[in-house]
Scaffold this active site. Structure first.
Site, short mmCIF file in Angstrom:
data_model
loop_
_atom_site.label_atom_id
_atom_site.label_comp_id
_atom_site.label_asym_id
_atom_site.label_seq_id
_atom_site.Cartn_x
_atom_site.Cartn_y
_atom_site.Cartn_z
N SER A 168 -11.77 5.34 60.95
CA SER A 168 -11.93 4.06 59.95
C SER A 168 -10.94 2.75 59.48
CB SER A 168 -12.46 4.80 58.80
OG SER A 168 -13.68 5.35 59.26
N ASP A 209 -8.56 10.33 70.24
CA ASP A 209 -10.22 10.75 70.09
C ASP A 209 -10.67 11.01 71.53
OD1 ASP A 209 -10.56 8.77 67.72
OD2 ASP A 209 -10.49 6.66 68.78
N HIS A 241 -4.31 -0.96 64.66
CA HIS A 241 -4.03 0.54 63.52
C HIS A 241 -2.84 -0.16 62.90
CE1 HIS A 241 -5.93 1.87 66.86
NE2 HIS A 241 -6.73 3.02 66.27
N CYS A 263 -5.17 -31.98 44.31
CA CYS A 263 -5.77 -33.73 43.34
C CYS A 263 -4.58 -34.48 44.24
CB CYS A 263 -5.54 -34.19 42.23
SG CYS A 263 -5.99 -35.29 41.63
N SER A 301 -13.42 -35.52 44.55
CA SER A 301 -12.74 -36.91 44.25
C SER A 301 -13.27 -38.20 45.44
CB SER A 301 -11.10 -36.68 44.72
OG SER A 301 -10.88 -35.85 43.96
N GLY A 310 -22.31 -37.22 38.27
CA GLY A 310 -21.09 -36.40 38.43
C GLY A 310 -21.94 -34.87 36.92
N ASP A 353 -5.35 -34.40 33.03
CA ASP A 353 -6.52 -34.07 34.07
C ASP A 353 -5.71 -34.99 34.69
OD1 ASP A 353 -8.95 -32.96 34.83
OD2 ASP A 353 -9.25 -35.68 35.56
N PRO A 354 -5.03 -34.24 36.34
CA PRO A 354 -4.95 -35.64 37.37
C PRO A 354 -5.87 -35.96 37.83
CG PRO A 354 -5.93 -33.13 38.41
CD PRO A 354 -5.69 -32.71 36.67
#
Length: 627
Positions: free
Chosen positions: A95, A150, A258, A448, A491, A532, A603-604
């Protein structure tokens, strides 16, 4: 440096069992065996020879018997009981590669999947339990990835099942193209190409073919497919620490699935270069791993390794297909992109190329109910055209005059002031890029400044050629178009709305005076607020622009000199922006941030607005003479 990984698990030892339980809840057509009974390896003891798999030594002393696991078998709920009327197709292995293999259990694909523990072969008793559960008179086909553990466990289970009277055939899949041909018996590893083999075999079985024919189709498919992977990070096993083997700026080429080292470590490169290298390795005539030559038709699978975003996989796919067509001369019939065979949380991808013909396509297109096979709504993949021509962009119902806009050869006094003001605004944003990013890193997503910087650079570039600076309204509209071209996210759209609303207001004015500029500002603020949803006190750019417009209106109504009133209003913009540091956010990404974090930065968006507004105001004041 290694560090403990955070995983959404309980006990690491129960991760596979709990994964299967969740799979059952999600897909009602699947079932598992008998509540995960414990199984005994009997006389078979694992002797680890590598971190991935073990070699089985057969011991004669029963005292070596170990009880170390559970039966973890996922099967089709409608195929259990031993009376299944078609060939059963069974695959499995360790698994950690989800959705492989349990995610491909379903009508038209696998009948059962045998799940070992993480990166460990399933015990013989688990494989036998799966064979017994779904194999009817038509027999079963075991599809096994080419790893030592396997092959040994599935091989021993096949022999035991045959001794019990079951018809069993086995096909080994080794599609790895990264390693040079080796001496000895190890051979090529089984990778994501196994999924295509599963689909072809499952469709053949669903069509009612006998076991010999199903096995023959699966074997042929395994001989037509090649895969190579690239890792950008090392995977983390549940309950263990994350390895720091792969350092910064490095990638591994030709990895297994693996966590084992790749064939080579190289400097990280753009995806174009990586894709080109991988395809050359897969299609190499020196190794001759796949019988594909120019003019052939192929099927392609771009496979994520667990932590690769879909965007990056699609970017990779967009480079793979044209290169196959143009550089290697191949016709691409089908493309599958997604995560098919992963390596836990590894970042990276593998590319699989399979030679195709009508018989292969018929099997790949056949309907299936396997939950993780990518199909269209009707269960089939439609024919892929040789090339996709983009649909033409619908024309706008609003068109400009035949004469395109351009910078005037001679500026009016107003046009000169507008130019100086725009340049000042753009440079103000450019100068505070890092500050904006720093503030946004504390209260948002940290981009921003970079986003605003793109817009400012575009404005400066476009102003030299396109802005009709003697026409204020059209210039504002062009600023909006510049922003639209390069600024994404919230923006970008906010400033585009801002410019469009201001443009509409100015366009309706016969003459642009200070009063008209105020009205344009108010119209722009109203539009941003309307679409907005924000208003004063919401911790947005409006907290800078609303106080500025109020002061500007008050001073103009009082008869102040327009340039002086403008400068005074810019002080209100800056004060309003700085006050956002003490506000609780009610709009944007900052709404998800704690009050404590918000208190560390303004706030930017508001600071950006205050910055360009004040720069414009001071530029206008410096270039206007007092009446």
């Amino acid at each position: 440096m290694a560090f403990e990984a955070k995983k959404l698990i309980n006990d690491p030892n129960n991760a596979v069992t709990e994964y299967i339980e969740g799979l059952m809840e999600t897909y009602p057509g699947l079932q598992y065996l008998d509540g995960f009974p414990e199984v005994d390896y009997g006389l078979y003891v694992i002797w680890p020879f590598c971190p991935v798999h073990g070699v089985v030594f057969i011991c004669s002393d029963a005292s070596f018997s170990l009880t170390i696991g559970q039966v973890k078998v996922v099967l089709r709920a409608d195929a259990a009981g031993g009376d299944y009327s078609k060939v059963a197709v069974i695959s499995g292995g360790g698994s950690g590669h989800e959705p492989a293999q349990a995610g491909y259990v379903g009508e038209g694909m696998l009948t059962a999947a045998i799940c070992g523990d993480i990166f460990a072969s399933p015990p013989v008793d688990s494989i036998l339990a799966g064979i017994r559960a779904v194999t009817g008179p038509m027999g079963c086909l075991l599809i096994v990835t080419n790893y030592t553990g396997d092959r040994l466990y599935f091989g021993l289970a096949a022999e035991q099942a045959k001794s019990e009277g079951y018809k069993v055939e086995t096909v080994i899949v080794g599609d790895d193209c990264a390693l040079p041909p080796r001496r000895g018996i190890v051979g090529r590893r089984g990778l994501a190409g196994t999924i295509l083999v599963n689909k072809i075999a499952g469709a053949a079985a669903e069509a009612g073919l006998p076991l010999s024919d199903v096995a023959a189709e699966a074997k042929r498919a395994s001989e037509l497919v090649g895969t190579m992977g690239v890792a950008l990070s090392v995977c983390t096993l549940p309950g263990q620490v994350t390895s720091d083997r792969l350092g910064p700026g490095k990638m591994e080429l030709g990895l297994g699935i693996h966590g084992e080292p790749g064939a080579a470590v190289a400097d990280f490169q753009p995806v174009d270069i990586i894709v080109s290298h991988v395809l050359k390795e897969i299609l190499s005539t020196e190794t001759g791993y796949v019988p594909i030559k120019r003019g052939n038709r192929v099927v392609v699978m771009v496979n994520g390794l667990g932590a690769t975003p879909m965007m990056e996989l699609m970017i990779t796919c967009g480079k793979v297909v044209p290169r196959l067509q143009l550089e290697h001369g191949l016709a691409v019939d089908r493309v599958y992109t997604g995560s098919f065979m992963t390596s836990l949380d590894m970042s990276g991808f593998s590319i699989t190329v399979m030679k195709s013909d009508q018989a292969i396509l018929q099997r790949l297109d056949a309907p299936t109910k396997a939950p993780h096979w990518p199909v269209a709504v009707d269960g089939t993949k439609s024919n892929r055209p040789p090339a996709k021509i983009p649909i033409p962009m619908p024309a706008s119902r609003v068109t400009k005059s035949d004469e395109s806009l351009s910078r005037p050869t001679q500026l009016t006094p107003e046009g000169h002031i507008l130019e100086v003001a725009i340049e000042a605004a753009a440079n103000a944003i450019i100068n505070i890029k890092d500050d904006l990013n720093e503030w946004d890193g504390k209260v948002g997503d940290g981009d921003c400044g970079s986003t605003m910087h793109k817009g400012a650079m575009a404005v400066l570039e476009d102003m030299k050629k396109y802005y009709p600076l003697n026409d204020a309204a059209e210039t504002i509209n062009e600023i909006g178009l510049s922003i639209k071209r390069v600024m994404g996210g919230t923006s970008g759209i906010i400033y585009l709305i801002f410019c469009k609303a201001a443009y509409a207001q100015l366009k309706a004015s016969a003459q642009v005076t200070a009063k008209e500029w105020l009205e344009a500002l108010e119209a722009a603020i109203a539009a941003v607020s309307k679409y907005g949803g924000a208003s004063a006190g919401y911790r947005t750019l409006l907290d800078a622009l609303i106080p500025a417009s109020e002061v500007l209106k008050e001073r103009l109504n009082a008869g102040d000199d327009p340039s002086a009133a403008f400068a005074l209003s810019s002080e209100a913009a800056l004060a309003g922006a700085e006050s956002t540091q003490h506000m609780q956010a009610q709009a944007g990404r900052s709404t998800y941030v704690s009050e404590e974090a918000l208190a560390t930065a303004p706030d930017p968006g508001a600071m950006a607005a205050a910055s360009w507004y004040r720069a414009v105001a001071l530029a206008v004041k410096d270039n206007c003479s007092a009446p």
